[in-house]
Design an enzyme around this catalytic site. Structure first.
Site: not given
Ligand code: AMP
Ligand code: MG
Length: 328
Positions: A46, A127
Site C-alpha cells: 500500500d 487487502t
C-alpha cells in the site's frame, strides 16, 4: 479529452501491478514465517504504491490534488516498515528519500469535493484477497468537478476471460465517453471491454465480496432468488468485481451493507464505476441514483450499491426493494 491522463494512469497502474506482485510473491514464499493476521506485506505494498504514484502524479500534474487511502503516520510508527518501504520505493524511484516519501504519501490527504481536479487512489484494494494470495486491485481515477472522468483498474491476478482463479493479470482503463478497454498486464493491444447482454435475470451471474463483513450475503441471496437465479454467486475480492462485470463474466454486482452506518470510501468505487459505465453497464445506489463522488472522501449513500450490465438494472433494483421490505 483526458486521453493523456488516461494513458498516464494506465502506465502508473501497470508499474504498481509489478511492484505489488513482487510483494505478494514474497507472502506466498514466506507463508510459514508470516503469522496469521500479519498485515505487514499489505502495508508495504500500500505505502509503496501510494508513494510512487503520489510522487509521479505531482511531477506530471503539479496542479492536481490527490486523494488516497494511506498516511505517513504508519511509517513514523514503524522504523522497520519505513526502511522496507524506502528500499522498495527506491527500486523504481531512486530519487526519493525518507522526507520526500512522507511528503508524497501525505499529498493523498485531499478532502475531495466538487471543485477542480483530484486523483483518487486505492493503492491495494481487497487487502484480504491480497493476503490470501488471491485477487486484489490497484484503483486510480481522476475526478474533475466532482465527476469521474478517467479510471485505471489494475487486477494483477485476474485470469484470462472466462477463467476463474489466479492468472497473469489485466488492466482496465476507461475515459469519459470513450469506452472501456482491457490490456494484459504483460502488455499487448487493448481490447474493448463490454458488459454482457443477458436480459433474462434468471440467467445472470451475481458477483459479490468474498468477505462476509463487507456485504450482506444472506440478503443478496434473497435478491438473487427473487431474480430466479440458481447459479452460485461469483465471489471475488476488490474492484475486480467491476472488472469481471465489465468483461461480461457476471451481469450483476451486489454490495448491500451489513451495517448501514458504514459509508463507502470513494477510492473503493471511482475507478470501477467509470469502467462499468464505459463498458455499457450501470452503477447506482439502491434508489437508482448514480454514485456521487463530489461529497468528500466517502460516498453519501449508506443503503448499498448495485452495478449491472444496464439491461437488468431496474429489475435488480426492484428485487432489492422487495427483499429489503421483508427484512426486520
Ligand atoms: P471487497 O474486497 O469488495 O470485499 O471490499 C474491500 C473494501 O471493503 C476495502 O477496501 C474496504 O475499504 C471496504 N470495507 C471495509 N469495511 C467495510 C464494511 N463494513 N462494509 C463495506 N465495505 C467495507
Ligand atoms: Mg479498498
Amino acid at each position: 479529452m483526458y486521453e493523456t491522463e488516461t494513458e498516464f494512469a494506465r502506465t502508473l497502474v501497470a508499474e504498481a501491478c509489478t511492484l505489488t506482485r513482487r510483494v505478494q510473491e514474497e507472502i506466498v514464499a514466506n507463508a510459514d514465517s508470516l503469522t496469521k493476521g500479519d498485515r505487514s506485506p499489505v502495508t508495504l505494498a500500500d505505502l509503496t504504491v501510494q508513494t510512487v504514484m503520489g510522487h509521479r502524479l505531482a511531477k506530471r500534474y503539479p496542479g492536481d490534488a490527490f486523494l488516497a487511502e494511506e498516511e505517513s503516520s504508519s511509517l513514523a510508527a514503524s522504523p522497520s516498515m519505513a526502511e522496507k518501504v524506502g528500499a522498495l520505493v527506491r527500486s523504481v524511484a531512486p530519487e526519493l528519500d525518507g522526507d520526500s516519501i512522507a511528503a508524497a504519501l501525505d499529498r493523498g490527504g485531499h478532502p475531495g469535493g466538487s471543485e477542480g481536479r483530484h486523483w483518487v487512489l486505492d493503492p491495494v484494494d481487497g487487502t484480504k484477497g491480497f493476503l490470501r494470495g488471491q485477487q486484489y486491485a490497484i484503483a486510480l481515477a481522476l475526478v474533475d468537478g466532482g465527476n469521474v472522468v478517467v479510471g485505471a483498474l489494475g487486477c494483477p491476478n485476474l485470469p484470462a476471460p472466462g477463467e476463474r482463479g489466479n492468472g497473469d493479470g489485466w488492466i482496465f482503463h476507461a475515459t469519459d465517453s470513450a469506452g472501456a478497454w482491457a490490456t494484459p498486464v504483460a502488455g499487448g493491444d487493448a481490447a474493448p471491454a463490454m458488459v454482457d447482454s443477458v436480459n433474462d435475470s434468471s440467467r445472470a451471474i451475481v458477483c459479490e465480496s468474498v468477505e462476509a463483513a463487507h456485504a450482506a450475503h444472506s440478503v443478496q441471496a434473497g435478491i438473487a432468488r427473487r431474480l430466479g437465479i440458481t447459479t452460485e454467486p461469483y465471489r471475488i475480492d476488490s474492484q475486480c468485481k467491476y472488472a469481471v462485470l465489465a468483461r461480461g463474466e457476471a451481469s450483476i454486482y451486489l454490495r448491500l451493507p451489513r451495517d448501514e452506518s458504514y459509508r463507502e470510501k470513494v477510492w473503493d468505487h471511482a475507478a470501477g464505476a467509470i469502467v462499468i459505465e464505459e463498458a455499457g453497464g450501470r452503477v447506482s445506489d439502491l434508489d437508482g441514483n448514480p454514485l456521487d463522488f463530489s461529497k468528500g472522501r466517502r460516498l453519501a449513500t449508506g443503503r448499498g450499491i448495485v452495478a449491472t450490465n444496464g439491461l437488468l438494472h431496474e429489475r435488480v433494483l426492484e428485487a432489492c426493494r422487495e427483499e429489503l421490505e421483508t427484512q426486520p
